[in-house]
Scaffold this motif. Structure first.
Motif, short mmCIF file in Angstrom:
data_model
loop_
_atom_site.label_atom_id
_atom_site.label_comp_id
_atom_site.label_asym_id
_atom_site.label_seq_id
_atom_site.Cartn_x
_atom_site.Cartn_y
_atom_site.Cartn_z
N ILE A 64 14.36 -23.02 -32.70
CA ILE A 64 14.26 -22.93 -31.24
C ILE A 64 14.00 -24.32 -30.69
O ILE A 64 13.15 -25.06 -31.21
N VAL A 65 14.72 -24.67 -29.64
CA VAL A 65 14.56 -25.97 -29.00
C VAL A 65 14.29 -25.75 -27.51
O VAL A 65 14.81 -24.83 -26.89
N ASP A 66 13.40 -26.58 -26.98
CA ASP A 66 13.02 -26.53 -25.57
C ASP A 66 13.83 -27.59 -24.82
O ASP A 66 13.66 -28.78 -25.05
N ILE A 67 14.72 -27.14 -23.93
CA ILE A 67 15.66 -28.04 -23.27
C ILE A 67 15.56 -27.88 -21.76
O ILE A 67 15.44 -26.76 -21.25
N ASN A 68 15.58 -28.98 -21.03
CA ASN A 68 15.87 -28.94 -19.60
C ASN A 68 16.84 -30.08 -19.28
O ASN A 68 16.76 -31.16 -19.85
N PHE A 69 17.76 -29.80 -18.37
CA PHE A 69 18.82 -30.74 -18.06
C PHE A 69 19.22 -30.59 -16.61
O PHE A 69 18.86 -29.62 -15.92
N THR A 70 19.98 -31.57 -16.13
CA THR A 70 20.44 -31.61 -14.74
C THR A 70 21.95 -31.79 -14.71
O THR A 70 22.48 -32.66 -15.40
N VAL A 71 22.62 -30.97 -13.90
CA VAL A 71 24.06 -31.08 -13.70
C VAL A 71 24.32 -31.79 -12.38
O VAL A 71 23.82 -31.38 -11.33
N LEU A 72 25.08 -32.87 -12.41
CA LEU A 72 25.44 -33.63 -11.22
C LEU A 72 26.88 -33.30 -10.86
O LEU A 72 27.80 -33.48 -11.68
N TRP A 73 27.11 -32.81 -9.62
CA TRP A 73 28.44 -32.35 -9.24
C TRP A 73 28.68 -32.57 -7.76
O TRP A 73 27.74 -32.77 -6.99
N VAL A 74 29.96 -32.52 -7.38
CA VAL A 74 30.38 -32.63 -5.98
C VAL A 74 31.42 -31.54 -5.71
O VAL A 74 31.95 -30.91 -6.63
N ILE A 75 31.70 -31.34 -4.43
CA ILE A 75 32.72 -30.37 -4.03
C ILE A 75 34.09 -31.00 -4.18
O ILE A 75 34.38 -32.05 -3.59
N LYS A 76 34.97 -30.36 -4.94
CA LYS A 76 36.32 -30.87 -5.16
C LYS A 76 37.33 -30.20 -4.23
O LYS A 76 38.23 -30.86 -3.72
N ASP A 77 37.20 -28.90 -4.04
CA ASP A 77 38.11 -28.13 -3.19
C ASP A 77 37.27 -27.24 -2.30
O ASP A 77 36.67 -26.26 -2.77
N LEU A 78 37.20 -27.57 -1.00
CA LEU A 78 36.30 -26.85 -0.09
C LEU A 78 36.74 -25.41 0.10
O LEU A 78 35.90 -24.51 0.22
N GLU A 79 38.04 -25.14 0.12
CA GLU A 79 38.51 -23.76 0.28
C GLU A 79 38.03 -22.89 -0.88
O GLU A 79 37.49 -21.80 -0.68
N SER A 80 38.24 -23.36 -2.11
CA SER A 80 37.79 -22.60 -3.27
C SER A 80 36.27 -22.48 -3.29
O SER A 80 35.73 -21.42 -3.64
N TYR A 81 35.58 -23.55 -2.94
CA TYR A 81 34.12 -23.55 -2.96
C TYR A 81 33.55 -22.50 -2.01
O TYR A 81 32.57 -21.82 -2.33
N LEU A 82 34.18 -22.31 -0.85
CA LEU A 82 33.63 -21.40 0.16
C LEU A 82 34.10 -19.96 -0.02
O LEU A 82 33.34 -19.03 0.26
N PHE A 83 35.34 -19.75 -0.48
CA PHE A 83 35.94 -18.42 -0.36
C PHE A 83 36.34 -17.77 -1.69
O PHE A 83 36.53 -16.56 -1.73
N LYS A 84 36.50 -18.54 -2.76
CA LYS A 84 36.98 -17.94 -4.01
C LYS A 84 35.86 -17.51 -4.95
O LYS A 84 36.12 -16.80 -5.92
N VAL A 85 34.65 -17.98 -4.73
CA VAL A 85 33.50 -17.55 -5.54
C VAL A 85 32.35 -17.22 -4.60
O VAL A 85 32.28 -17.73 -3.47
N ASP A 86 31.48 -16.35 -5.08
CA ASP A 86 30.29 -15.98 -4.32
C ASP A 86 29.11 -16.79 -4.83
O ASP A 86 28.86 -16.84 -6.03
N GLN A 87 28.39 -17.45 -3.93
CA GLN A 87 27.24 -18.28 -4.28
C GLN A 87 27.64 -19.35 -5.31
O GLN A 87 27.25 -19.29 -6.49
N PRO A 88 28.43 -20.34 -4.91
CA PRO A 88 28.89 -21.34 -5.88
C PRO A 88 27.76 -22.15 -6.52
O PRO A 88 27.87 -22.54 -7.68
N ASP A 89 26.69 -22.40 -5.79
CA ASP A 89 25.57 -23.14 -6.38
C ASP A 89 24.96 -22.36 -7.55
O ASP A 89 24.66 -22.95 -8.60
N ASP A 90 24.78 -21.06 -7.37
CA ASP A 90 24.26 -20.24 -8.46
C ASP A 90 25.25 -20.16 -9.62
O ASP A 90 24.86 -20.08 -10.79
N LEU A 91 26.54 -20.16 -9.28
CA LEU A 91 27.56 -20.13 -10.33
C LEU A 91 27.49 -21.38 -11.20
O LEU A 91 27.62 -21.30 -12.43
N VAL A 92 27.31 -22.54 -10.59
CA VAL A 92 27.20 -23.79 -11.36
C VAL A 92 26.01 -23.71 -12.32
O VAL A 92 26.12 -24.09 -13.50
#
Length: 380
Positions: free
Chosen positions: A169-197
């Motif tokens: 067992i390993v104890d891990i914490n990490f950070t994902v750095l990201w930006v919006i690439k396609d605003l249409e997909s980000y807003l309408f193709k997934v629900d709660q994109p931040d939680d999805l990431v």
């Protein structure tokens, strides 16, 4: 008690027997003897209008407003003049309101999506744009260049503990750095994109950790894991059409659980000491092997050199005897005499000997400086 009854602000009621009863004490105007206000109220045009007449007159004039040939007319009670407002003012106000709600600006670091009756229509880039006024068309503007951070394993132990490929067992914490690439997909193709990431990043990291052993994860394998996780996370988000671009995945901690950290450090230290001893033994072996190989190469080269030298000397001696034989065959007597003298010279060249010829003198004892015979020439 009689005085208290007469303290009414409207005066004494009728029939109280006091002075001042009758009309004139009611704030709405005079009252008749029977208490009905309509009987003694002044008619329109007689005296000042009461509050009811003022309100009624205002309502009637508002209903009649705008009938004056292209002008709006508002008139107040009491004989005041009418106020007229041109219709073009209303038109200009409507145009200004239309422009104010239809023209919008998108900054260089932003993108805007335009919705028509709630359905996606287009994406607007930086610059000045036009849309139909609400509720026909609406816009949603988002910053697409600012880097967003999603942290995993920081506030939750369940997220931080992961199982490795060797069942540790390993104890891990990490950070994902990201930006919006396609605003249409980000807003309408997934629900709660931040939680999805966040969910996708945790899933990918668990898979990668499960395919690797504990030692490289907590020691030297972080950089390799970082690249693998970034690549697989981007592939997964593209499959979901999340409209997200992953820039980097940074591991802040990859440690064993706190409950067994001390024991684990002891094991790690022992492994490092064993590895150090093995490395030292390998270094000593390499040194000895290299020295032995160098000595062997040197001996081989010396032997080869001696062999070549002996062969060359032998060939030279054979060639010399061949040449001497050629000379001897041409003049045997002279060659024998010369060879004899050269041989005697080689033999007696360094010997301390004196040879007396028979012709040196008969009956004469030669003087021999015996004390100087063994000394080199030039010595006293």
């Amino acid at each position: 008690m009689a005085d208290d009854k007469n303290n009414s602000p409207w005066g004494k009621p009728k029939g109280s027997g006091g002075k001042g009863s009758g009309k004139g004490n009611n704030p709405w105007g005079g009252q008749g003897g029977n208490g009905r206000p309509d009987r003694d109220r002044p008619k329109p045009g007689e005296g000042s209008a009461d509050l009811d007449n003022v309100i009624q007159g205002f309502k009637s004039r508002v209903k009649r407003g705008g009938s004056g040939g292209g002008r709006g007319r508002f008139s107040g009670g009491g004989g005041g003049g009418d106020i007229t407002i041109p219709k073009w003012i209303f038109v200009a106000a409507a145009v200004v309101l239309l422009l104010f709600t239809s023209i919008f600006t998108v900054q260089g670091n932003e993108r805007a999506v335009v919705l028509r009756f709630g359905d996606y229509t287009r994406t607007a880039g930086p610059g000045l744009h036009f849309k139909l006024p609400p509720p026909i068309e609406t816009k949603i503007v988002r910053n697409v260049t600012s880097q967003r951070e999603t942290r995993v394993g920081v506030n939750s132990t369940a997220e931080a503990l992961m199982l490795t490929g060797d069942e540790n067992i390993v104890d891990i914490n990490f950070t994902v750095l990201w930006v919006i690439k396609d605003l249409e997909s980000y807003l309408f193709k997934v629900d709660q994109p931040d939680d999805l990431v966040k969910s996708a990043a945790e899933s990918v990291v668990r898979e990668v950790i499960g395919n690797n052993e504990l030692d490289p994860i907590i020691t030297t394998g972080r950089q390799e894991l970082r690249g693998v996780v970034t690549e697989q996370l981007q592939v997964l988000l593209d499959e979901y059409e999340a409209g997200v671009l992953v820039n980097d995945v940074q591991f802040q901690k990859t440690d064993p659980p706190a409950e067994v950290e001390d024991d684990f450090l002891d094991v790690v230290n022992a492994q490092q000491e064993a590895e150090t001893a093995v490395n030292e033994a390998r270094a000593y072996r390499n040194t000895q092997v290299l020295e032995a190989e160098g000595t062997a190469a040197r001996l081989i080269q010396e032997a080869e050199g001696y062999r070549d030298s002996v062969i060359a000397n032998s060939e030279g001696e054979a060639e010399r005897f061949r040449l001497i034989y050629q000379e001897y065959s041409q003049a045997p007597r002279v060659t024998r005499q010369r060879m004899y003298l050269e041989t005697i010279e080689d033999i007696y060249g360094d010997a301390d000997k004196i040879i007396l010829d028979n012709e040196a003198g008969n009956g004469v004892v030669p003087y021999l400086p015996l004390d100087k015979l063994g000394k080199p020439a030039g010595a006293n």
